[in-house]
Design a protein around this motif. Structure first.
Motif, PDB file in Angstrom:
ATOM      1  N   TYR A 128     116.670  80.535  27.028  1.00 22.05           N
ATOM      2  CA  TYR A 128     116.803  80.186  25.616  1.00 22.05           C
ATOM      3  C   TYR A 128     115.652  80.807  24.844  1.00 22.05           C
ATOM      4  N   ARG A 129     115.833  80.913  23.528  1.00 25.45           N
ATOM      5  CA  ARG A 129     114.775  81.372  22.641  1.00 25.45           C
ATOM      6  C   ARG A 129     114.518  80.297  21.600  1.00 25.45           C
ATOM      7  N   LEU A 130     113.267  80.139  21.228  1.00 18.67           N
ATOM      8  CA  LEU A 130     112.877  79.073  20.310  1.00 18.67           C
ATOM      9  C   LEU A 130     112.738  79.567  18.878  1.00 18.67           C
ATOM     10  N   GLY A 131     112.935  78.656  17.941  1.00 18.76           N
ATOM     11  CA  GLY A 131     112.682  78.894  16.529  1.00 18.76           C
ATOM     12  C   GLY A 131     112.147  77.614  15.912  1.00 18.76           C
ATOM     13  N   LEU A 132     111.833  77.670  14.622  1.00 12.54           N
ATOM     14  CA  LEU A 132     111.307  76.479  13.949  1.00 12.54           C
ATOM     15  C   LEU A 132     112.242  75.989  12.845  1.00 12.54           C
ATOM     16  N   GLU A 133     112.261  76.671  11.719  1.00 12.35           N
ATOM     17  CA  GLU A 133     113.010  76.170  10.568  1.00 12.35           C
ATOM     18  C   GLU A 133     114.366  76.841  10.359  1.00 12.35           C
ATOM     19  N   SER A 134     114.602  77.942  11.055  1.00 19.21           N
ATOM     20  CA  SER A 134     115.855  78.682  10.859  1.00 19.21           C
ATOM     21  C   SER A 134     116.596  78.854  12.178  1.00 19.21           C
TER      22      SER A 134
ATOM     23  N   ASP B 259     121.688  73.681  28.788  1.00 20.74           N
ATOM     24  CA  ASP B 259     120.451  74.372  28.429  1.00 20.74           C
ATOM     25  C   ASP B 259     119.689  73.628  27.336  1.00 20.74           C
ATOM     26  N   LEU B 260     120.397  72.905  26.483  1.00 22.94           N
ATOM     27  CA  LEU B 260     119.716  72.020  25.536  1.00 22.94           C
ATOM     28  C   LEU B 260     118.868  71.011  26.303  1.00 22.94           C
ATOM     29  N   ALA B 261     119.424  70.461  27.377  1.00 22.99           N
ATOM     30  CA  ALA B 261     118.685  69.498  28.195  1.00 22.99           C
ATOM     31  C   ALA B 261     117.427  70.128  28.780  1.00 22.99           C
ATOM     32  N   ILE B 262     117.516  71.404  29.158  1.00 20.74           N
ATOM     33  CA  ILE B 262     116.343  72.120  29.672  1.00 20.74           C
ATOM     34  C   ILE B 262     115.291  72.254  28.574  1.00 20.74           C
ATOM     35  N   VAL B 263     115.731  72.611  27.364  1.00 22.62           N
ATOM     36  CA  VAL B 263     114.809  72.747  26.239  1.00 22.62           C
ATOM     37  C   VAL B 263     114.035  71.447  26.013  1.00 22.62           C
ATOM     38  N   ILE B 264     114.760  70.333  25.990  1.00 23.48           N
ATOM     39  CA  ILE B 264     114.117  69.040  25.717  1.00 23.48           C
ATOM     40  C   ILE B 264     113.215  68.626  26.872  1.00 23.48           C
TER      41      ILE B 264
ATOM     42  N   GLN C 255     106.425  68.559  14.569  1.00 21.56           N
ATOM     43  CA  GLN C 255     107.177  69.728  14.108  1.00 21.56           C
ATOM     44  C   GLN C 255     108.659  69.548  14.383  1.00 21.56           C
ATOM     45  N   ARG C 256     109.476  70.266  13.599  1.00 24.03           N
ATOM     46  CA  ARG C 256     110.874  70.446  13.952  1.00 24.03           C
ATOM     47  C   ARG C 256     110.974  71.810  14.631  1.00 24.03           C
ATOM     48  N   PHE C 257     111.818  71.885  15.659  1.00 27.56           N
ATOM     49  CA  PHE C 257     112.084  73.182  16.262  1.00 27.56           C
ATOM     50  C   PHE C 257     113.542  73.277  16.674  1.00 27.56           C
ATOM     51  N   THR C 258     113.968  74.462  17.043  1.00 32.59           N
ATOM     52  CA  THR C 258     115.351  74.696  17.433  1.00 32.59           C
ATOM     53  C   THR C 258     115.373  75.690  18.582  1.00 32.59           C
ATOM     54  N   ALA C 259     116.540  75.918  19.153  1.00 31.98           N
ATOM     55  CA  ALA C 259     116.685  76.860  20.261  1.00 31.98           C
ATOM     56  C   ALA C 259     118.117  77.344  20.357  1.00 31.98           C
ATOM     57  N   ALA C 260     118.287  78.552  20.852  1.00 35.11           N
ATOM     58  CA  ALA C 260     119.595  79.126  21.118  1.00 35.11           C
ATOM     59  C   ALA C 260     119.376  80.339  22.021  1.00 35.11           C
ATOM     60  N   TYR C 261     120.456  80.966  22.416  1.00 37.05           N
ATOM     61  CA  TYR C 261     120.333  82.143  23.290  1.00 37.05           C
ATOM     62  C   TYR C 261     119.838  83.358  22.500  1.00 37.05           C
TER      63      TYR C 261
END
Length: 215
Positions: A171-177, A192-197, A209-215
């Motif tokens: 996965y790749r991380l982001g913050l506001e977008s 993979d969301l479970a892996i991120v968390i 902070q808020r963050f996000t993730a996707a491929y």
């Protein structure tokens, strides 16, 4: 670590409990119906009314971090008010315990594209707008929290039961977008969301902070 997961039998919560347990963490799985909680040696199931702040505080006392995958139900006609009420009660319950870390799994609707939040877009799906708006508005409330070490996670735009990619560990991380791939897609499987968390639980990489993730 000792990790409490709220909403442990939901689409996200179930996968998260499994990921944390597989990593050897001691997991408290909080759910309305504990019969649906994954059966593992290091998972303890407990039924708690999350709107009862004192009961929640007592349940999570002694844990290192609380992860909230609370969902008021996408078909719930009162989802906006019920989500806000539940999320704020969880925040208060964690504050009343001795736990300092709270990770909240919200929605993608509060992510920004060109300065505008997705949930305010003309083409945002009407059927999920009340719930997405509630998650966005609660994030604004959480940003005012001064005592807890909080983190808010916004999933990828496409993160639902129809995603069949499975567990890749990438996965790749982001913050506001939103995080888009080369094809312009913002996608992540629930595994993979479970892996991120779980990675965030272990690393505390995004405090307040808020963050996000996707491929």
């Amino acid at each position: 670590m000792k990790v409490a997961v709220i909403g442990a039998t939901g689409f996200v919560g179930q996968n998260l409990v499994n990921e944390l347990a597989e990593r050897g963490h001691e997991v408290l799985a909080i759910a309305r119906n504990t019969e649906k909680v994954i059966q593992k040696e290091n998972v303890v199931a407990k039924s708690v009314d999350v709107t009862n702040e004192q009961a929640l505080a007592a349940a999570v006392n002694g844990y290192d971090v609380v992860v909230s995958a609370f969902n008021a139900g996408w078909t719930n006609p009162n989802i906006y008010n019920d989500f806000i009420k539940g999320a704020e009660a969880i925040q208060a319950g964690v504050k009343a315990s001795n736990v300092n870390r709270l990770i909240v799994i919200g929605g993608a609707g509060s992510l920004f594209i060109d300065g505008k939040q997705l949930v305010d877009g003309e083409n945002f799906p009407a059927e999920i707008k009340p719930g997405a708006t509630a998650a966005r508005d609660y994030l604004n409330t959480l940003k005012e929290e001064k005592e807890l070490n909080w983190t808010f996670f916004s999933p990828a735009i496409e993160m639902h039961p129809g995603i069949t990619i499975g567990r890749t560990g990438k996965y790749r991380l982001g913050l506001e977008s939103p995080v888009f791939d080369e094809a312009g897609k913002c996608v992540l499987s629930v595994q993979d969301l479970a892996i991120v968390i779980a990675d965030e639980v272990e690393s505390n990489q995004h405090p307040r902070q808020r963050f996000t993730a996707a491929y």
